[in-house]
Enzyme design. Structure first.
Site, mmCIF file in Angstrom:
data_model
loop_
_atom_site.group_PDB
_atom_site.id
_atom_site.type_symbol
_atom_site.label_atom_id
_atom_site.label_comp_id
_atom_site.label_asym_id
_atom_site.label_seq_id
_atom_site.Cartn_x
_atom_site.Cartn_y
_atom_site.Cartn_z
ATOM 1 C CB ALA A 17 -0.926 0.002 1.220
ATOM 2 N NE ARG A 106 3.497 -8.431 1.571
ATOM 3 C CZ ARG A 106 4.497 -7.651 1.948
ATOM 4 N NH1 ARG A 106 5.754 -8.066 1.806
ATOM 5 N NH2 ARG A 106 4.263 -6.460 2.456
ATOM 6 C CE1 TYR A 211 -0.024 -17.690 -5.164
ATOM 7 C CE2 TYR A 211 -2.126 -18.410 -4.277
ATOM 8 C CZ TYR A 211 -1.014 -17.605 -4.204
ATOM 9 O OH TYR A 211 -0.882 -16.723 -3.166
ATOM 10 C CG ASP A 277 -3.642 -5.619 5.076
ATOM 11 O OD1 ASP A 277 -4.393 -5.613 4.080
ATOM 12 O OD2 ASP A 277 -2.985 -6.625 5.423
#
Ligand SMILES: Cc1cc2nc3c(=O)[nH]c(=O)nc-3n(C[C@H](O)[C@H](O)[C@H](O)COP(=O)(O)OP(=O)(O)OC[C@H]3O[C@@H](n4cnc5c(N)ncnc54)[C@H](O)[C@@H]3O)c2cc1C
Length: 381
Positions: A17, A106, A211, A277
């Protein structure tokens, strides 16, 4: 606009973010400083899925070309029975305009954002500079960070994650446990060899998702289950492929799943805004936490560069983001309910899924995946 005239924005947190907000605000002409508590930005977290709305937000930040070299494209999410592994449904995940869906580590996303931030001389990134205190005044925000001089800014962006210090200093409610936890594994081969996309196994009170991470050799495997259970024993009677993945995987640790009161965090303020978040931590059942952080960044920059006074533009940001976040959170709650149904309700779910076409399942998510970012135009004198 001359440098001295450019408004100043301070950001706490250099996660997804904070870095995205820095790039977006820099793009519209703010002078940006990012204050990150950690001394080094290490490889934290595990895998992430980036849905088309997240991809478009990254494209709006100018990262379209870089995106092609991180992660791997996925065409479908395959829902399977946890017990037998039988396919219950395949949901296409590309957007109506062909924008793709990717899975990746990530750390790869954070590194891509960090490279872009570091390439901008106009963005000042300070590590080891945790937010200590803030006071919102009529004309701006007074801030203190570890080891630094007091700072003031007209705009302060709290991107300091679910345990936001900014929220606690402003007297907002702390995060709360959702009662679920995530066990994460790195697996050195596909967990389900027949499909290269996103795989989800559903069962009573728990589900698993796997995944590829796009490095050609490893997969992310996440088990979501009640928080009281510290290990993977609840999956021992599940499908053999999944169990083989768990047994072969390197455990990365457990993540309790927390959430915050998004309505409270997203109440408009005059000079402070929460993103990511810190604003709306959500359970990962719809794989949208980072996606919402990226959308926040782009929408925030568009609002604060619209030429209206800051408090009115932050109010506009709240008006735009609150209904969308609330809708995503409702979808998260729906997935939690449907994924975790006990028998015999799960049989009714499986039957209902079998009767839906992939196109109609995809259409349920059009409002989410077909989101378009606003245009980012520089502030004028
Ligand atoms: C199991 C699991 C799976 C997930 N899967 C997906 C997925 O597939 N797709 C998706 O979109 N999302 C997913 N998410 C959610 C996603 O990971 C988060 O929503 C996203 O990473 C949040 O980014 P952030 O920058 O808001 O917060 P964070 O990543 O927590 O970053 C906050 C930053 O602020 C810093 N900080 C903290 N305190 C201070 C302070 N006082 N001063 C300065 N800096 C501070 C921290 O060091 C950190 O760098 C998943 C989450 C979990 C738990």
């Amino acid at each position: 606009m001359a440098d001295a005239l450019r408004p100043r924005a301070l950001i706490a947190g250099a996660g997804i973010a904070g870095l995205a907000a820095a790039l977006a605000l820099d793009k519209v002409g703010y002078r940006v400083a990012v204050f990150e508590r950690a001394r080094e930005l290490e490889e934290v977290g595990a895998g992430l899925q980036l849905s088309p709305n997240a991809i478009r937000a990254l494209e709006a930040l100018g990262l379209a070309a870089e995106l092609q070299s991180v992660g791997v494209a996925a065409r479908d999410v395959t829902l399977r029975s946890g017990r037998t592994g039988a396919v219950l449904a395949r949901i296409p995940v590309e957007a109506s305009d062909g924008t793709g869906y990717r899975s990746l580590h990530r750390a790869a996303l954070q590194a891509m954002l960090l490279r872009a931030v570091r390439s901008r001389e106009t963005i000042d990134l300070r590590l080891g500079a945790g937010l200590v205190d803030l006071t919102e005044t009529e004309r701006g925000v007074d801030l203190r960070f570890d080891g630094g001089e007091p700072e003031t800014a007209s705009l302060f962006v709290a991107a300091d994650g679910v345990h936001s210090r900014a929220a606690s200093r402003l007297g907002l409610k702390p995060p709360r446990h959702t009662g679920a936890t995530a066990l994460r594994y790195l697996v050195r081969r596909p967990v389900e060899p027949t499909s290269p996309g996103i795989e989800a196994w559903l069962g009573p009170r728990r589900h698993a998702v796997s995944y590829p991470l796009g490095d050609g050799e490893s997969c992310n495997l996440v088990l979501i289950q009640p928080e009281a259970q510290p290990d993977a024993k609840g999956f021992q009677n599940w499908n053999a492929e999944l169990r083989a993945g768990i047994d072969a995987g390197t455990a990365l640790g457990t993540w309790p799943i927390l959430t915050v009161d998004a309505r409270e965090r997203m109440m408009p303020r005059r000079h402070v805004v929460f993103v990511g978040d810190a604003a709306h931590a959500m359970a990962p059942y719809a794989a949208q936490g980072a996606a919402m952080a990226l959308e926040d960044a782009v929408v925030l920059a568009a609002c604060v560069s619209s030429g209206v006074p800051l408090p009115a533009s932050l109010s506009r940001f709240a008006d735009l983001r609150r209904p969308r976040i609330a809708r995503v959170m409702r979808r998260v709650a729906f997935h939690r309910l449907v994924y975790h149904l006990p028998t015999p309700l799960s049989l009714a779910r499986d039957l209902a899924l079998a009767q839906r076409s992939p196109t109609s399942l995809r259409a349920d998510l059009a409002w989410l995946y077909d989101w378009m970012p606003p245009r980012l135009a520089p502030l004028r004198d």
